[in-house]
Every structure is written in C-alpha cells, then in structure tokens.
Design a protein around this motif. Structure first.
Motif, short mmCIF file in Angstrom:
data_model
loop_
_atom_site.label_atom_id
_atom_site.label_comp_id
_atom_site.label_asym_id
_atom_site.label_seq_id
_atom_site.Cartn_x
_atom_site.Cartn_y
_atom_site.Cartn_z
N GLY A 100 54.46 6.40 45.21
CA GLY A 100 55.17 7.69 45.19
C GLY A 100 55.49 8.18 46.58
N ILE A 101 54.53 8.04 47.50
CA ILE A 101 54.76 8.47 48.89
C ILE A 101 55.87 7.62 49.53
CG2 ILE A 101 53.72 8.55 51.19
CD1 ILE A 101 51.06 9.20 49.80
N ALA A 102 55.84 6.31 49.27
CA ALA A 102 56.89 5.43 49.79
C ALA A 102 58.26 5.83 49.25
CB ALA A 102 56.58 3.98 49.44
N GLY A 103 58.31 6.15 47.94
CA GLY A 103 59.57 6.57 47.33
C GLY A 103 60.11 7.85 47.95
N LEU A 104 59.23 8.84 48.13
CA LEU A 104 59.65 10.11 48.75
C LEU A 104 60.13 9.89 50.18
CD1 LEU A 104 56.88 12.54 47.43
CD2 LEU A 104 59.30 12.49 46.77
N THR A 105 59.45 8.98 50.89
CA THR A 105 59.86 8.67 52.27
C THR A 105 61.26 8.05 52.29
OG1 THR A 105 57.56 8.29 52.90
CG2 THR A 105 59.26 7.39 54.35
N ILE A 106 61.50 7.13 51.36
CA ILE A 106 62.82 6.49 51.29
C ILE A 106 63.91 7.52 50.97
CG2 ILE A 106 64.24 4.85 49.98
CD1 ILE A 106 61.68 3.15 49.65
N ILE A 107 63.61 8.41 50.01
CA ILE A 107 64.59 9.44 49.64
C ILE A 107 64.87 10.37 50.82
CG2 ILE A 107 64.94 11.49 48.20
CD1 ILE A 107 63.50 10.01 45.96
N ALA A 108 63.82 10.79 51.54
CA ALA A 108 64.00 11.68 52.68
C ALA A 108 64.81 11.00 53.78
CB ALA A 108 62.63 12.11 53.22
#
Length: 392
Positions: A100-108
């Motif tokens: 989830g953290i990786a996904g949020l980082t990619i989106i940001a």
C-alpha cells in the motif's frame, strides 16, 4: 478516432469500478459515499465520450478543457489499475502494508510528474543546437544557420498568446539565415489562426525568409463539421494566412536560396495521402515523392521539408536530400533520456521518431514540436526549437 481509443479504457475502468464497489464495503461503510463514487466515475466516462464525439466542432478553450478532462480520466484509470495490482499482490504474494505504501508513493510521484508536465513541460522552450558537415555544401554557405520549429497546433496550444510571443522572440534571437516550420500549424482548421496570432507569427525574421510545409492537421482531414468550412477551403486558408505572415509555403515545390554565385535547393513535400488514416505507418507509395524530388539536380546541395519522417527512406532512394527536416511525432509527448538511451512510446510506432539520424552522409532531423495533441502534457520532451548550423 478518439472513441476507438477510449472505449477500451472506459470498459476497463467500468470493470475495475464495479470490482472496487464490491470490495470497498470493508473500507467505506457509508453506502452514500460509495454511490457518489459510482456517480463520479459514470459522469467522468460520459463526459469523455460526449466531448470526444464533438471535439472537432468546439472552440479552442473548450478543446483545451477537454485535454485536462482526458488527463483526469487517464490518471483515474491508472490509479484503479494500480489499486487492483496491489490487491492481487497482497492476496497472492504477501499481505503487508508495504504494498500500500509503495502504491501511494507511485501515485504521488505520478501526480508530481504529471503536474510538471502540464506546467513547465508545455511552457518552457528548449533550444537544441546541431552542427552538420558536408563536402557538398557550397563554400559561401559555410556556417549557414537554420532555425527549425514544428507542430504548433495553435488551436490546443496551452497559454498560446504568451507561448507564441516567447517562440517568436526565441527564433529571432538565434540570428538564423532561414526559419523553417515543418507543419501542423493548426490543429483542426484555419479558424484557429485569428488576426492576433497571424500578427504575432509575422514577426519572425531571418535573412532569407521563413519557409513552411503542410502537416496532416493543416490539410483539414480531421474536420468534423464541414458545413461552415470544407477541408479544401480550410487548407487553402491556412496557406493564405501563411503568405499573409510573410512565410513561403512549399507544397510539392522547390525553391532556391542564393549567396553570391552559389545556390542550394529547398523542397517541400506534401503529407502523403496514404498516411491520412494511419499517420504512424511507413510510406509504401514512393512515386509521388520521387516525382517531386527528381526536378532537383543531384549535384546541388538539397534540403527537404517533410512533415512525416516516414518519407526519409523514399528520399534516400531518390538520391537527393542532403538534409531532411521533419516533425509530426512529438516523441508522443513523453520521452526519458538516460545518456545515449532514449525511451518513448513513439519507438513502438515509428522507425525514426526524434532527433538526428544519419545514412551515408545524409541526415534526417525530427523536431519534437511546440504544441500538444489530445492532452496538454509533455513529460521529458519540452517544446523544441532547433538551431542547425551547416559547415563545409
């Protein structure tokens, strides 16, 4: 064309939204919030379909607004795809919050890159400087300077009055012997060239003139509403406005530039008709190109203007064209450069798509253009003006 492009994405988005709604109960307890989200997704897709159906009939400001709508839709779909991938990873690889953290980082990160591409990426002009040498160049043309720009697409050019003013100032600062526009001055029809833009573009200066060739968008082939202005009338009007600006359009024509007792030839090629419905495909019908070029002596140094870089193979076969100048591709408005390695979606569609190419001492240069098509975004490929110096 737009509908064919977006329908698969809309279907994919709808499937992901339905899946998300079914799985979101554990995350969002409010049924109202979930319904509002479905309404948002539905409205976004309906707006996109409606807008693309009537895109050609809309005024320039609305076309630009639709470009931002397309970006919002693509960003939204990308987020849904990423969320689905993260769920699958959690299910089949490992259940961990790090996905989830990786996904949020990619989106940001994607959001920041997109914002940069929508602002600095489309508004800051870069100057590419290229030096080419040839023994065939006449001695009096040693140091001859060519300022090249392409693909303005003024109908959808973000902040176009400021951009055009900056472009003209940039071109004039280069002290060029000639200025060349390699096509796609307009995006849909000649009406995009209002009197203010004509006046601004008429400020371009050079010692031997401004030359232009027509691109696929200039020919009016993407007109939807032909009741007010036919394709042919729009094309002729674009040419007339270029002449009004003091430009010299070359439509399957050759002209010569003289310095002292020496001359070089410049030929403008029309956009190939076979590419009108498949503008990224190779050129197979080479007869018309050869017919235009054969009027130029093979002994004379020769510059060819061709909006579509796919014509270069035919130009090479003709034995003419020491330097061919093109545009058209824009690097598909996305390019990553890592030293000598260049990555872009364009490389999957075009044999040659950006920058300088050489074959047997003859050159092709593809300018990345100024404007945008489809959406107002440029990532890694800012608007380009090219200064080419010819040396003997």
């Amino acid at each position: 064309m737009f509908i064919k492009l977006f329908v698969p994405l809309i279907v994919l988005t709808a499937l992901l939204v339905i899946h998300l709604y079914d799985k979101s109960v554990r995350y969002v307890s409010s049924r109202t919030v979930r319904i509002l989200y479905i309404v948002f997704e539905s409205m976004l897709s309906l707006l996109l379909i409606s807008a693309t159906c009537c895109f050609g009939r809309l005024a320039a400001p609305l076309k630009q607004a639709i470009g931002y709508l397309i970006l919002l839709f693509l960003f939204n779909t990308g987020g849904l795809v990423l969320w689905t991938i993260i769920r699958l990873l959690n299910r089949f690889v490992a259940t961990t919050r790090w996905w989830g953290i990786a996904g949020l980082t990619i989106i940001a990160a994607s959001g920041i890159i997109t914002l940069c591409g929508m602002t600095r990426g489309v508004r800051e002009i870069r100057i590419e400087r290229v030096t080419l040498s040839s023994d065939r160049l006449p001695a009096t043309f040693d140091g001859f300077r060519i300022a090249l720009f392409s693909d303005l697409h003024v109908g959808t050019l973000p902040d176009r009055k400021r951009m055009l003013h900056k472009l003209v100032d940039t071109l004039n600062s280069l002290d060029a012997d000639i200025v060349i526009n390699c096509g796609d001055l307009v995006n849909y029809n000649a009406d995009e060239l209002d009197s203010d833009l004509v006046q601004e573009l008429s400020r371009i200066e050079s010692r031997h003139g401004v030359f232009a060739v027509a691109g696929n968008h200039d020919t009016g082939i993407y007109l939807r509403d032909t009741s007010a202005l036919s394709r042919e009338d729009s094309f002729h009007c674009v040419i007339e406005k270029q002449e009004e600006m003091g430009w010299k359009p070359l439509i399957d024509q050759t002209t010569c530039i003289g310095i002292g007792s020496d001359t070089i030839a410049i030929t403008g090629l029309s956009f190939p008709k076979e590419l009108e419905k498949r503008s990224h495909k190779p050129v197979t019908d080479k007869h018309m190109i050869d017919t235009v070029l054969c009027t130029v002596s093979k002994e004379r140094y020769h510059i060819v203007l061709s909006h579509a870089p796919q014509t270069w193979d035919a130009i090479l076969e003709s034995g003419r064209g020491d330097l061919t100048l093109s545009g058209h591709v824009h690097s598909m408005q996305m390019k990553l450069t890592l030293g000598s390695v260049r990555l872009s979606p364009a490389r999957f569609f075009y044999k040659r798509w950006s920058g300088l190419y050489e074959a047997g001492g003859r050159y092709l240069y593809i300018n990345d253009g100024i404007g945008c098509v489809l959406f107002p975004l440029r990532i890694g490929t800012r608007p380009e003006v090219t200064l080419i110096e010819l040396n003997r």
